[in-house]
Design an enzyme around this catalytic site. Structure first.
Site, PDB file in Angstrom:
ATOM      1  NE  ARG A   1      -3.416  -2.423   2.679  1.00  0.00           N
ATOM      2  CZ  ARG A   1      -3.726  -3.060   3.803  1.00  0.00           C
ATOM      3  NH1 ARG A   1      -3.285  -2.636   4.968  1.00  0.00           N
ATOM      4  NH2 ARG A   1      -4.493  -4.129   3.761  1.00  0.00           N
TER       5      ARG A   1
ATOM      6  NE  ARG B   1      -7.023  -0.840   5.970  1.00  0.00           N
ATOM      7  CZ  ARG B   1      -6.832  -2.131   6.240  1.00  0.00           C
ATOM      8  NH1 ARG B   1      -6.428  -2.492   7.443  1.00  0.00           N
ATOM      9  NH2 ARG B   1      -7.054  -3.050   5.332  1.00  0.00           N
TER      10      ARG B   1
ATOM     11  NE  ARG C   1      -8.181  -7.004   1.915  1.00  0.00           N
ATOM     12  CZ  ARG C   1      -7.008  -7.107   2.544  1.00  0.00           C
ATOM     13  NH1 ARG C   1      -6.929  -6.919   3.826  1.00  0.00           N
ATOM     14  NH2 ARG C   1      -5.911  -7.374   1.868  1.00  0.00           N
TER      15      ARG C   1
HETATM   16  N1  LIG Z   1      -1.076 -16.687   8.004  1.00  0.00           N
HETATM   17  C1  LIG Z   1      -0.597 -15.449   7.917  1.00  0.00           C
HETATM   18  N2  LIG Z   1      -1.428 -14.410   7.832  1.00  0.00           N
HETATM   19  C2  LIG Z   1      -0.896 -13.179   7.759  1.00  0.00           C
HETATM   20  C3  LIG Z   1       0.488 -12.946   7.796  1.00  0.00           C
HETATM   21  N3  LIG Z   1       0.712 -11.632   7.717  1.00  0.00           N
HETATM   22  C4  LIG Z   1      -0.501 -11.046   7.669  1.00  0.00           C
HETATM   23  N4  LIG Z   1      -1.477 -11.980   7.685  1.00  0.00           N
HETATM   24  C5  LIG Z   1      -2.929 -11.799   7.672  1.00  0.00           C
HETATM   25  O1  LIG Z   1      -3.333 -11.525   6.361  1.00  0.00           O
HETATM   26  C6  LIG Z   1      -4.528 -10.768   6.410  1.00  0.00           C
HETATM   27  C7  LIG Z   1      -4.420  -9.607   5.445  1.00  0.00           C
HETATM   28  O2  LIG Z   1      -3.396  -8.735   5.864  1.00  0.00           O
HETATM   29  P1  LIG Z   1      -3.202  -7.339   5.128  1.00  0.00           P
HETATM   30  O3  LIG Z   1      -3.140  -7.578   3.663  1.00  0.00           O
HETATM   31  O4  LIG Z   1      -2.076  -6.625   5.744  1.00  0.00           O
HETATM   32  O5  LIG Z   1      -4.579  -6.581   5.379  1.00  0.00           O
HETATM   33  P2  LIG Z   1      -5.225  -6.009   6.736  1.00  0.00           P
HETATM   34  O6  LIG Z   1      -5.254  -7.067   7.755  1.00  0.00           O
HETATM   35  O7  LIG Z   1      -6.570  -5.622   6.282  1.00  0.00           O
HETATM   36  O8  LIG Z   1      -4.409  -4.841   7.156  1.00  0.00           O
HETATM   37  C8  LIG Z   1      -4.704 -10.360   7.862  1.00  0.00           C
HETATM   38  O9  LIG Z   1      -5.681 -11.226   8.438  1.00  0.00           O
HETATM   39  C9  LIG Z   1      -3.372 -10.602   8.491  1.00  0.00           C
HETATM   40  O10 LIG Z   1      -3.499 -10.951   9.861  1.00  0.00           O
HETATM   41  C10 LIG Z   1       1.348 -14.085   7.906  1.00  0.00           C
HETATM   42  O11 LIG Z   1       2.570 -14.008   7.952  1.00  0.00           O
HETATM   43  N5  LIG Z   1       0.752 -15.293   7.961  1.00  0.00           N
HETATM   44  N1  LIG Z   2     -12.066   0.747  17.919  1.00  0.00           N
HETATM   45  C1  LIG Z   2     -12.056   1.382  16.767  1.00  0.00           C
HETATM   46  N2  LIG Z   2     -13.059   2.241  16.444  1.00  0.00           N
HETATM   47  C2  LIG Z   2     -13.067   2.889  15.266  1.00  0.00           C
HETATM   48  N3  LIG Z   2     -12.133   2.765  14.320  1.00  0.00           N
HETATM   49  C3  LIG Z   2     -11.116   1.922  14.558  1.00  0.00           C
HETATM   50  C4  LIG Z   2     -11.021   1.194  15.792  1.00  0.00           C
HETATM   51  N4  LIG Z   2      -9.914   0.436  15.744  1.00  0.00           N
HETATM   52  C5  LIG Z   2      -9.320   0.672  14.545  1.00  0.00           C
HETATM   53  N5  LIG Z   2     -10.034   1.570  13.837  1.00  0.00           N
HETATM   54  C6  LIG Z   2      -9.763   2.063  12.466  1.00  0.00           C
HETATM   55  O1  LIG Z   2     -10.154   0.998  11.586  1.00  0.00           O
HETATM   56  C7  LIG Z   2      -9.311   0.963  10.457  1.00  0.00           C
HETATM   57  C8  LIG Z   2      -8.727  -0.436  10.306  1.00  0.00           C
HETATM   58  O2  LIG Z   2      -7.830  -0.679  11.370  1.00  0.00           O
HETATM   59  P1  LIG Z   2      -6.506  -1.533  11.157  1.00  0.00           P
HETATM   60  O3  LIG Z   2      -5.725  -1.407  12.402  1.00  0.00           O
HETATM   61  O4  LIG Z   2      -5.847  -1.146   9.878  1.00  0.00           O
HETATM   62  O5  LIG Z   2      -7.152  -2.987  11.006  1.00  0.00           O
HETATM   63  P2  LIG Z   2      -6.480  -4.403  10.688  1.00  0.00           P
HETATM   64  O6  LIG Z   2      -5.011  -4.272  10.937  1.00  0.00           O
HETATM   65  O7  LIG Z   2      -7.157  -5.339  11.618  1.00  0.00           O
HETATM   66  O8  LIG Z   2      -6.804  -4.682   9.266  1.00  0.00           O
HETATM   67  C9  LIG Z   2      -8.238   2.015  10.660  1.00  0.00           C
HETATM   68  O9  LIG Z   2      -8.572   3.156   9.891  1.00  0.00           O
HETATM   69  C10 LIG Z   2      -8.321   2.324  12.148  1.00  0.00           C
HETATM   70  O10 LIG Z   2      -7.952   3.654  12.422  1.00  0.00           O
END
Ligand SMILES: Nc1nc2c(ncn2[C@@H]2O[C@H](COP(=O)(O)OP(=O)(O)O)[C@@H](O)[C@H]2O)c(=O)[nH]1
Ligand SMILES: Nc1ncnc2c1ncn2[C@@H]1O[C@H](COP(=O)(O)OP(=O)(O)O)[C@@H](O)[C@H]1O
Length: 400
Positions: free
Chosen positions: A173, A266, A277
């Site tokens: 990203r 986000r 997702r």
């Molecule tokens: N099994 C596995 N899942 C991962 C790993 N790294 C990230 N993920 C998972 O992949 C999913 C997508 O991650 P990401 O593309 O960063 O999107 P986000 O979770 O929406 O920020 C999330 O559920 C993460 O927890 C990894 O090393 N192994």
């Molecule tokens: N408790 C909450 N209430 C409202 N917004 C939240 C909360 N926790 C996280 N966010 C927002 O939700 C979005 C997704 O959070 P993020 O940490 O990127 O999720 P993930 O890592 O689980 O994918 C971000 O923009 C974050 O600022």
């Protein structure tokens, strides 16, 4: 299981090997466990790289095991001591961080691999002094706030926590940096590395490959920090089944509507990716709540409240300052040594004639608290160096 002799390289020629002769000077040790003799040491090509062969006494034949893990670098020789489920290898003339290794032959991890591969399996793991605190595995649907909570934890406790940087085949990203947020990689490269055993776990998530390398977890532990893994439920399940002891936390959204709002808010995914997702989220939440993988389930409704709960379950509520841990001291094993084993203690006796005149240098290696790290590491080694002088006084130094 019989007690193994602690072997020095010079003893090898005298070792009975059922008629199989070891070449002179190839620096091999033999360790017998039941019907099997493990021959560890210099390869037949004359180099001193460390190979493993097993002689099956009951069938009178040699077996070449499937060897997992990164093997130790070549060395000038080694000693071997049998422990309950692994053979301790003390390398001679190696650097402090490369002198203690284990060849696992009956650990939980080996048995699991044996079930999968169906043949003789051994696993190399490197010995590490001291213990690392249990890593924390955080899972939850995309957009629930995992990254936000982890960032808060790392900001408040920078010297205490380190993030396990995963590999992924998804595109970065805008704000994401290679090597910081993820190791962004090609599918073919990652698949090859998975085959080579470099990954603790991996999974296909939302159409991309993600995985945690053994290295990603171990660099954090080696830096004296507690490792945080942000991985999906499939990954959490794999880690649960591995030798890595961890705490598993699942983060739930207050509702699917809130999750959708956060994910869209986000603004990092295309509409198609958002929908994918959200579809996957329902199944993930279902599995997260019902499977017995997770030790804790936290609802991330109010962010601050959820963060406080996370800190509480990690024992960090009311925590004032984190004192940085000092790095473990280094100890160099004498090249010339003899070994003996008393219960869980390995006594390493320095054989240098010069030193012997004045003192008898002993190093006591305590293996009573060994713990599997990520596959490839065995933690919990404890050293004591003892100088016994001719007047009977002793001086003790502890390294752990
Ligand atoms: N099994 C596995 N899942 C991962 C790993 N790294 C990230 N993920 C998972 O992949 C999913 C997508 O991650 P990401 O593309 O960063 O999107 P986000 O979770 O929406 O920020 C999330 O559920 C993460 O927890 C990894 O090393 N192994
Ligand atoms: N408790 C909450 N209430 C409202 N917004 C939240 C909360 N926790 C996280 N966010 C927002 O939700 C979005 C997704 O959070 P993020 O940490 O990127 O999720 P993930 O890592 O689980 O994918 C971000 O923009 C974050 O600022």
């Amino acid at each position: 299981m019989g007690e193994a002799p602690a072997l020095l390289v010079d003893d090898l020629q005298n070792e009975p090997l059922n008629g199989f002769e070891l070449k002179n000077g190839t620096c091999k040790t033999t360790t017998t466990i039941g019907d099997k003799t493990y021959v560890i040491g210099g390869a037949d090509d004359g180099t001193l790289s460390i190979e493993v062969q097993i002689f099956d006494r009951s069938h009178g034949e040699w077996v070449r095991p499937t060897v997992h893990g990164i093997k130790p670098l070549s060395c000038k020789g080694h000693s071997a001591v049998l422990l309950k489920d692994r053979i301790l290898i003390l390398k001679k003339g190696s650097k402090p961080d490369d002198q203690i290794w284990f060849l696992e032959f009956d650990t939980q991890y080996v048995r699991q691999l044996q079930n999968n591969f169906g043949n003789e399996v051994v696993v190399w793991s490197k010995g590490v002094t001291g213990n690392a605190e249990k890593p924390i595995v955080i899972s939850g649907p995309s957009g629930v706030g995992k990254g936000t909570l982890i960032a808060m934890l790392m900001k408040e406790f920078p010297s205490m926590f380190g993030f396990s940087v995963s590999h992924t085949t998804r595109a970065p990203r805008n704000m994401e940096k290679d090597g910081v947020h993820y190791h962004f990689t090609e599918k073919s490269v990652m698949e090859k590395e998975i085959k080579d055993g470099k990954f603790l776990e991996f999974a296909s998530v939302h159409g991309n490959l993600y995985g945690t390398s053994v290295e990603a977890v171990e660099v954090v532990a080696d830096a004296g920090k507690r490792c945080i893994l942000d991985i999906d439920v499939q990954g959490a399940r794999s880690v649960r089944a591995s030798s890595l002891e961890a705490i598993f936390v699942f983060i739930c959204p207050p509702s699917m509507e809130d999750l959708e709002k956060r994910l869209r808010g986000r603004g990092t995914e295309t509409e198609e990716q958002v929908l994918k997702r959200l579809r996957n989220a329902e199944a993930e939440i279902e599995q997260g709540k019902s499977s017995k993988i997770f030790d804790f389930i936290l609802y991330n409704d109010n962010l601050e409240e959820c963060y406080e709960k996370l800190k509480k379950l990690l024992g960090l509520d009311g925590f004032v300052t984190a004192s940085p841990k000092s790095a473990p001291k280094e100890i160099i094993l004498p090249t010339n040594h003899s070994l003996s084993k008393i219960d869980d203690k390995i006594i390493i006796n320095c054989m240098s004639s010069e030193l012997e005149k004045e003192s008898k240098n002993l190093i006591v290696l305590d293996v009573s608290s060994l713990k599997g790290g990520a596959p490839g590491r065995t933690r919990g080694l404890d050293f004591q160096a003892i100088n016994s002088f001719s007047d009977g006084l002793t001086e003790t130094d502890q390294f752990s």
